[in-house]
Design a protein around this motif. Sequence first.
Motif, PDB file in Angstrom:
ATOM      1  N   TRP A 145       0.821  -1.209   0.000  1.00  0.00           N
ATOM      2  CA  TRP A 145       0.000   0.000   0.000  1.00  0.00           C
ATOM      3  C   TRP A 145       0.856   1.261   0.000  1.00  0.00           C
ATOM      4  N   TRP A 146       1.889   1.299   0.828  1.00  0.00           N
ATOM      5  CA  TRP A 146       2.754   2.481   0.889  1.00  0.00           C
ATOM      6  C   TRP A 146       3.570   2.648  -0.388  1.00  0.00           C
ATOM      7  N   ILE A 147       4.048   1.558  -0.958  1.00  0.00           N
ATOM      8  CA  ILE A 147       4.788   1.661  -2.218  1.00  0.00           C
ATOM      9  C   ILE A 147       3.887   2.216  -3.316  1.00  0.00           C
ATOM     10  N   GLY A 148       2.627   1.795  -3.337  1.00  0.00           N
ATOM     11  CA  GLY A 148       1.693   2.313  -4.333  1.00  0.00           C
ATOM     12  C   GLY A 148       1.455   3.800  -4.193  1.00  0.00           C
ATOM     13  N   ILE A 149       1.363   4.287  -2.959  1.00  0.00           N
ATOM     14  CA  ILE A 149       1.141   5.716  -2.736  1.00  0.00           C
ATOM     15  C   ILE A 149       2.301   6.535  -3.289  1.00  0.00           C
ATOM     16  N   GLY A 150       3.502   5.997  -3.189  1.00  0.00           N
ATOM     17  CA  GLY A 150       4.655   6.736  -3.689  1.00  0.00           C
ATOM     18  C   GLY A 150       4.778   6.775  -5.196  1.00  0.00           C
ATOM     19  N   HIS A 151       3.928   6.053  -5.912  1.00  0.00           N
ATOM     20  CA  HIS A 151       4.072   5.987  -7.362  1.00  0.00           C
ATOM     21  C   HIS A 151       3.686   7.287  -8.057  1.00  0.00           C
ATOM     22  N   ALA A 152       2.720   8.007  -7.539  1.00  0.00           N
ATOM     23  CA  ALA A 152       2.245   9.211  -8.223  1.00  0.00           C
ATOM     24  C   ALA A 152       3.331  10.268  -8.297  1.00  0.00           C
ATOM     25  N   GLY A 153       4.180  10.350  -7.256  1.00  0.00           N
ATOM     26  CA  GLY A 153       5.236  11.348  -7.272  1.00  0.00           C
ATOM     27  C   GLY A 153       6.201  11.148  -8.427  1.00  0.00           C
ATOM     28  N   THR A 154       6.626   9.909  -8.640  1.00  0.00           N
ATOM     29  CA  THR A 154       7.534   9.630  -9.754  1.00  0.00           C
ATOM     30  C   THR A 154       6.836   9.825 -11.083  1.00  0.00           C
ATOM     31  N   PHE A 155       5.569   9.439 -11.178  1.00  0.00           N
ATOM     32  CA  PHE A 155       4.830   9.618 -12.431  1.00  0.00           C
ATOM     33  C   PHE A 155       4.691  11.093 -12.777  1.00  0.00           C
ATOM     34  N   ILE A 156       4.318  11.919 -11.794  1.00  0.00           N
ATOM     35  CA  ILE A 156       4.143  13.352 -12.038  1.00  0.00           C
ATOM     36  C   ILE A 156       5.474  14.001 -12.394  1.00  0.00           C
ATOM     37  N   SER A 157       6.522  13.646 -11.672  1.00  0.00           N
ATOM     38  CA  SER A 157       7.804  14.314 -11.857  1.00  0.00           C
ATOM     39  C   SER A 157       8.491  13.898 -13.150  1.00  0.00           C
ATOM     40  N   ALA A 158       8.578  12.602 -13.392  1.00  0.00           N
ATOM     41  CA  ALA A 158       9.384  12.106 -14.501  1.00  0.00           C
ATOM     42  C   ALA A 158       8.581  11.954 -15.790  1.00  0.00           C
ATOM     43  N   VAL A 159       7.493  11.198 -15.731  1.00  0.00           N
ATOM     44  CA  VAL A 159       6.746  10.898 -16.956  1.00  0.00           C
ATOM     45  C   VAL A 159       6.111  12.154 -17.536  1.00  0.00           C
ATOM     46  N   LEU A 160       5.446  12.945 -16.708  1.00  0.00           N
ATOM     47  CA  LEU A 160       4.801  14.156 -17.210  1.00  0.00           C
ATOM     48  C   LEU A 160       5.817  15.207 -17.661  1.00  0.00           C
ATOM     49  N   LEU A 161       7.020  15.173 -17.081  1.00  0.00           N
ATOM     50  CA  LEU A 161       8.069  16.078 -17.558  1.00  0.00           C
ATOM     51  C   LEU A 161       8.524  15.690 -18.951  1.00  0.00           C
ATOM     52  N   LEU A 162       8.698  14.398 -19.185  1.00  0.00           N
ATOM     53  CA  LEU A 162       9.163  13.958 -20.500  1.00  0.00           C
ATOM     54  C   LEU A 162       8.127  14.191 -21.589  1.00  0.00           C
ATOM     55  N   VAL A 163       6.852  14.138 -21.246  1.00  0.00           N
ATOM     56  CA  VAL A 163       5.803  14.388 -22.241  1.00  0.00           C
ATOM     57  C   VAL A 163       5.383  15.855 -22.250  1.00  0.00           C
ATOM     58  N   GLN A 164       6.132  16.706 -21.524  1.00  0.00           N
ATOM     59  CA  GLN A 164       5.983  18.159 -21.570  1.00  0.00           C
ATOM     60  C   GLN A 164       4.579  18.624 -21.171  1.00  0.00           C
ATOM     61  N   GLN A 165       4.136  18.149 -20.016  1.00  0.00           N
ATOM     62  CA  GLN A 165       2.864  18.591 -19.465  1.00  0.00           C
ATOM     63  C   GLN A 165       3.133  19.714 -18.455  1.00  0.00           C
ATOM     64  N   ASP A 166       2.752  20.951 -18.815  1.00  0.00           N
ATOM     65  CA  ASP A 166       3.089  22.085 -17.963  1.00  0.00           C
ATOM     66  C   ASP A 166       2.300  22.117 -16.660  1.00  0.00           C
ATOM     67  N   TRP A 167       1.200  21.381 -16.553  1.00  0.00           N
ATOM     68  CA  TRP A 167       0.390  21.437 -15.337  1.00  0.00           C
ATOM     69  C   TRP A 167       1.015  20.671 -14.173  1.00  0.00           C
ATOM     70  N   ALA A 194       8.020  14.724  -2.557  1.00  0.00           N
ATOM     71  CA  ALA A 194       8.229  14.552  -1.114  1.00  0.00           C
ATOM     72  C   ALA A 194       7.338  13.442  -0.576  1.00  0.00           C
ATOM     73  N   MET A 195       6.104  13.380  -1.048  1.00  0.00           N
ATOM     74  CA  MET A 195       5.190  12.321  -0.641  1.00  0.00           C
ATOM     75  C   MET A 195       5.764  10.953  -0.994  1.00  0.00           C
ATOM     76  N   THR A 196       6.413  10.849  -2.151  1.00  0.00           N
ATOM     77  CA  THR A 196       7.023   9.597  -2.569  1.00  0.00           C
ATOM     78  C   THR A 196       8.103   9.158  -1.592  1.00  0.00           C
ATOM     79  N   LEU A 197       8.974  10.088  -1.221  1.00  0.00           N
ATOM     80  CA  LEU A 197      10.065   9.746  -0.309  1.00  0.00           C
ATOM     81  C   LEU A 197       9.545   9.303   1.049  1.00  0.00           C
ATOM     82  N   PHE A 198       8.548  10.008   1.563  1.00  0.00           N
ATOM     83  CA  PHE A 198       8.020   9.657   2.881  1.00  0.00           C
ATOM     84  C   PHE A 198       7.279   8.323   2.829  1.00  0.00           C
TER      85      PHE A 198
END
Length: 495
Positions: free
Chosen positions: A107-129, A139-143
């Motif tokens: 459960w905790w590993i799953g919660i940390g997934h959104a941080g990496t998705f927002i930071s890395a994947v959305l950056l590579l596909v150039q999503q400004d939002w 930070a949520m991912t690390l915690f």
Amino acid sequence: MRIHMQSQSQNQPSTFEPETTGSLRRPHPETFKVIGPGENYSTISAHLSDVVLKRPIYKNWMLGLFISGLGAMLMTYSIGYLLAKGVGVWGINIPVAWGFDIINFVWWIGIGHAGTFISAVLLLVQQDWRTSINRFAEAMTLFAVACAGLFPALHTGRPWLDYWLLPYPNTMGLWPQFRSPLEWDVFAVSTYASTSLLFWYVGLIPDLATLRDRATSRPLKIVYGMAALGWTGAAMHWQRYHAAYLILAGLATPLVLSVHSIVGLDFAASIIPGWHSTIFPPYFVAGAIFSGFAMVLTLGIPMRKWYRLEQYITLRHIDNCAKLMIVTGSIVTYGYALESFFAWYSADEFEIFMDQSRRWSGPYWWSWNLLILCNCIVPLLLWFPKVRVNGPVLWVIAGIVNVGMWFERFVIIVPSLHRDFLPSSWGMFWPTFWDWSLFIGTLGFFMFLFLMFLRTLPVISIFEMRELVHLEEHKDAAKDAHANEAGHPPAPTTP
């Protein structure tokens, strides 16, 4: 500063009032921007840095820190008691050798997934939002990873020997079993944590320099200056920064798929009915992103209200997070249906019995029905645009999804193990006080770290918000030029 921000909010157009997020009226299209009107370089730097440097400590923050601190102390006490007495204080038994420890880990590993998705994947596909939510999502991912790593380490029973899981040279020729997916959990989670930490810190360097320059206390100037690594904003610094940030994004992107796929293989590689399925890796990845975005909304909606961040975390961010929850939630629902289909199509009596007893007729049928309610039925409300921009309603839905995703892990682990191939091996799992205390303690520890993060580092990336202002100005200039060429008057500028 508070007077300035209040006067600024009073001068904002009515189309961007924060109150629109709490009503069921259809929002004005102007609200779906990545940054509010009237923002410039100076106001962004002042507001986001003053949240750390000058914002007074509110009673709500102190109360939250006190309660979460009690939870962290409960976690510490539970770990100490566990080390003194052994894992027998948990409710695990034969045949349910995995209990709350592995449930909470997944459960905790799953919660940390959104941080990496927002930071890395959305950056590579150039999503400004992504710019307004990537910092606190990272930070949520690390915690979350810090909380997740506790459970498998403690589950071994002798955590002081967990270094045996690492491939280090030793005189006894002891090496890990590389064919075990549990061993690859060690590599996946450690790589995920280290890469996420490095990615988060590199993104912080320009903002640490901003805090260094705006701090009035000499100790703070020294601390932020050392953390900023001598950043001066020179062109060479920016060139190296963007290169390093892009490389780290490329390295972090495969982790979105690999980490939770390996966690799914922990189950799929076994021969236990209900686990032996190839759908688990993609099914786990979709569920992780689903629960991760639910936690982003759970943290982000109150934060934007309490810290007056409606200009930066706009309705577009909330709406897009809700849309991603629709996509990943639909994949998860599809996975639930496929599990029953695979059990029926296999014509295996053990798979069919496990599917029926786990979902409909077994002693844990209530957990399956609660799971379907939280993860499949309640998220259907997100198909309505008015719900996706209603802050309180969306916050409740996100909380329900977090509960449902925890029960998903419970359904996968406990009901699949409590009835073995032989009826003589059947048994029930009942969590003890120490199961609950450790889980509640990690919740408090997570919130304690997050609240401390709010007071020490910029919760929103300052320099990326400045870049958004620059991009918005170019877009407005391009629209005006196009309108002049077409013979139309230019659009009025936002005050």
